[in-house]
Structures are given as structure tokens and as C-alpha cells.
Design a protein around this motif. Structure first.
Motif, PDB file in Angstrom:
ATOM      1  N   GLN A  93       0.811  -1.217   0.000  1.00 14.60           N
ATOM      2  CA  GLN A  93       0.000   0.000   0.000  1.00 14.60           C
ATOM      3  C   GLN A  93       0.850   1.275   0.000  1.00 14.60           C
ATOM      4  O   GLN A  93       0.542   2.203  -0.749  1.00 14.60           O
ATOM      5  CB  GLN A  93      -0.990  -0.001   1.172  1.00 14.60           C
ATOM      6  N   PRO A  94       1.925   1.366   0.794  1.00 17.30           N
ATOM      7  CA  PRO A  94       2.734   2.599   0.721  1.00 17.30           C
ATOM      8  C   PRO A  94       3.314   2.830  -0.682  1.00 17.30           C
ATOM      9  O   PRO A  94       3.278   3.955  -1.182  1.00 17.30           O
ATOM     10  CB  PRO A  94       3.838   2.369   1.756  1.00 17.30           C
ATOM     11  N   VAL A  95       3.824   1.774  -1.302  1.00 20.12           N
ATOM     12  CA  VAL A  95       4.374   1.923  -2.658  1.00 20.12           C
ATOM     13  C   VAL A  95       3.266   2.359  -3.611  1.00 20.12           C
ATOM     14  O   VAL A  95       3.453   3.272  -4.420  1.00 20.12           O
ATOM     15  CB  VAL A  95       5.049   0.617  -3.133  1.00 20.12           C
ATOM     16  N   TRP A  96       2.101   1.734  -3.515  1.00 20.60           N
ATOM     17  CA  TRP A  96       0.971   2.085  -4.372  1.00 20.60           C
ATOM     18  C   TRP A  96       0.574   3.539  -4.166  1.00 20.60           C
ATOM     19  O   TRP A  96       0.371   4.283  -5.126  1.00 20.60           O
ATOM     20  CB  TRP A  96      -0.208   1.148  -4.117  1.00 20.60           C
ATOM     21  N   GLN A  97       0.459   3.962  -2.903  1.00 18.00           N
ATOM     22  CA  GLN A  97       0.047   5.340  -2.623  1.00 18.00           C
ATOM     23  C   GLN A  97       1.043   6.342  -3.204  1.00 18.00           C
ATOM     24  O   GLN A  97       0.649   7.370  -3.753  1.00 18.00           O
ATOM     25  CB  GLN A  97      -0.109   5.557  -1.106  1.00 18.00           C
ATOM     26  N   ILE A  98       2.314   6.044  -3.080  1.00 17.55           N
ATOM     27  CA  ILE A  98       3.331   6.946  -3.634  1.00 17.55           C
ATOM     28  C   ILE A  98       3.270   6.955  -5.158  1.00 17.55           C
ATOM     29  O   ILE A  98       3.256   8.026  -5.777  1.00 17.55           O
ATOM     30  CB  ILE A  98       4.732   6.554  -3.127  1.00 17.55           C
ATOM     31  N   LEU A  99       3.185   5.780  -5.764  1.00 19.39           N
ATOM     32  CA  LEU A  99       3.132   5.714  -7.228  1.00 19.39           C
ATOM     33  C   LEU A  99       1.903   6.430  -7.780  1.00 19.39           C
ATOM     34  O   LEU A  99       2.007   7.209  -8.734  1.00 19.39           O
ATOM     35  CB  LEU A  99       3.144   4.254  -7.698  1.00 19.39           C
ATOM     36  N   ILE A 100       0.741   6.167  -7.191  1.00 20.00           N
ATOM     37  CA  ILE A 100      -0.479   6.781  -7.737  1.00 20.00           C
ATOM     38  C   ILE A 100      -0.473   8.288  -7.508  1.00 20.00           C
ATOM     39  O   ILE A 100      -0.961   9.054  -8.341  1.00 20.00           O
ATOM     40  CB  ILE A 100      -1.766   6.115  -7.197  1.00 20.00           C
ATOM     41  N   THR A 101       0.136   8.727  -6.415  1.00 20.83           N
ATOM     42  CA  THR A 101       0.232  10.170  -6.178  1.00 20.83           C
ATOM     43  C   THR A 101       1.144  10.814  -7.217  1.00 20.83           C
ATOM     44  O   THR A 101       0.815  11.867  -7.771  1.00 20.83           O
ATOM     45  CB  THR A 101       0.740  10.448  -4.755  1.00 20.83           C
ATOM     46  N   LEU A 102       2.262  10.175  -7.494  1.00 20.04           N
ATOM     47  CA  LEU A 102       3.167  10.720  -8.514  1.00 20.04           C
ATOM     48  C   LEU A 102       2.519  10.733  -9.896  1.00 20.04           C
ATOM     49  O   LEU A 102       2.813  11.608 -10.719  1.00 20.04           O
ATOM     50  CB  LEU A 102       4.479   9.925  -8.553  1.00 20.04           C
ATOM     51  N   LYS A 103       1.629   9.779 -10.168  1.00 21.86           N
ATOM     52  CA  LYS A 103       0.960   9.707 -11.468  1.00 21.86           C
ATOM     53  C   LYS A 103      -0.224  10.663 -11.592  1.00 21.86           C
ATOM     54  O   LYS A 103      -0.540  11.108 -12.686  1.00 21.86           O
ATOM     55  CB  LYS A 103       0.459   8.278 -11.728  1.00 21.86           C
ATOM     56  N   THR A 104      -0.914  10.952 -10.487  1.00 19.12           N
ATOM     57  CA  THR A 104      -2.180  11.681 -10.590  1.00 19.12           C
ATOM     58  C   THR A 104      -2.136  13.112 -10.057  1.00 19.12           C
ATOM     59  O   THR A 104      -3.098  13.849 -10.247  1.00 19.12           O
ATOM     60  CB  THR A 104      -3.304  10.931  -9.856  1.00 19.12           C
TER      61      THR A 104
END
Length: 162
Positions: free
Chosen positions: A35-46
């Protein structure tokens, strides 16, 4: 005093959130994520974030915790960090090609998880549920919960908030 007809809603919500959260953890782990990796990735993308401080605020975690995750992600080749040429105290975080690949893989897992959660519900029921959950959050927001930093954005860009 009248006896409640259901368990306290906070208990039901907490148990449900824990169950759904564990299932999401498992879905992401099956694809090599968390979840932390996902949250960081999606934040950087969106979202457009200019530096690590803004990224920490957008993800809703402390700077030191973010640094820990970013160190691991940088070692894994998912992101790069570089000093901002205009302000050497600021680190700019960007996805690498591998980070893009992992984002898309985790996005598929997140979308599949979302479909699993929505199974058996009509769109009207999902809309009602989202509204009710937003109202629950608003009811406790006065207690200092930061709603701005606790939102979640679906890979299609929908925040689920009106």
C-alpha cells in the motif's frame, strides 16, 4: 434507554476497513507491491507534486516515513530523486520506466480489487455508500482528522468525492 438494533457503526466500519485493507494488501503483494508503494506511485501519477514535502502531505504520511519508502523505491529502480536546481534543499521525485511498469501492474491489481469490493452492488448502491462514508468522515472531521490528506484516488482519476 433503547437497546441498539445493530453493533456500533464505528465497530462495523473498523472491522470492514480492516478486512478490505488486508485483502488489498494481499492483492498488491501478489504483484510485488504494498500500500505505501501504491500510494506513492499513484500520487506521482495523478498529482503534480513539486518535492518530497508535498508528496508526504499528498500521501498522508510523515516525512521520515516517506523517506524510508522512497529509499527502498529508489534502490528498487522505481523512482529517481534529484536536487531542484533552483532550490538545492528540495528533492524532486520522479518515476523511472520501471516505476511506470510497476504502477501499471499495481493499478490492474487495484482495479481488480475495487471490482471485487463492488460485486453485488448496483451503481446506485455504490453512490449511496460513498455518500454515507463521506458523511461519516465529515461527522468526525471536527475531531481534527485531515480529510484533505486521507483521500484515495482511483486509477481512473475518480476520487469518489463530490
Amino acid at each position: 434507554m433503547q437497546k441498539p438494533t445493530t453493533a456500533p457503526i464505528g465497530v462495523v466500519l473498523a472491522k470492514t476497513a480492516k478486512t478490505v485493507g488486508r485483502a488489498f494488501d494481499q492483492a498488491l503483494a501478489a504483484e510485488g507491491g504494498s500500500q505505501p508503494v501504491w500510494q506513492i506511485l499513484i500520487t506521482l501519477k495523478t498529482r503534480r507534486v513539486a518535492n518530497q514535502r508535498e508528496l508526504a502531505a499528498a500521501v498522508g504520511i510523515q516525512g521520515a516515513t516517506l523517506t524510508h519508502h522512497l529509499n527502498a523505491m529508489e534502490s528498487g529502480g522505481l523512482i529517481t530523486r534529484r536536487r531542484d536546481p533552483d532550490n538545492r534543499r528540495v528533492h524532486v521525485v520522479e518515476l523511472t520506466d520501471e516505476g511506470e511498469t510497476v504502477f501499471h501492474r499495481l493499478a490492474k491489481a487495484a482495479i481488480a480489487h475495487d471490482k471485487r469490493i463492488r460485486a453485488g452492488f448496483s451503481e446506485e448502491e455504490i453512490t449511496t455508500l460513498a455518500g454515507l462514508l463521506s458523511r461519516l468522515a465529515a461527522n468526525v472531521a471536527a475531531d481534527g482528522i485531515d480529510q484533505e490528506n486521507s483521500d484515495w484516488t482511483h486509477p481512473n482519476g475518480d476520487s469518489g468525492q463530490d
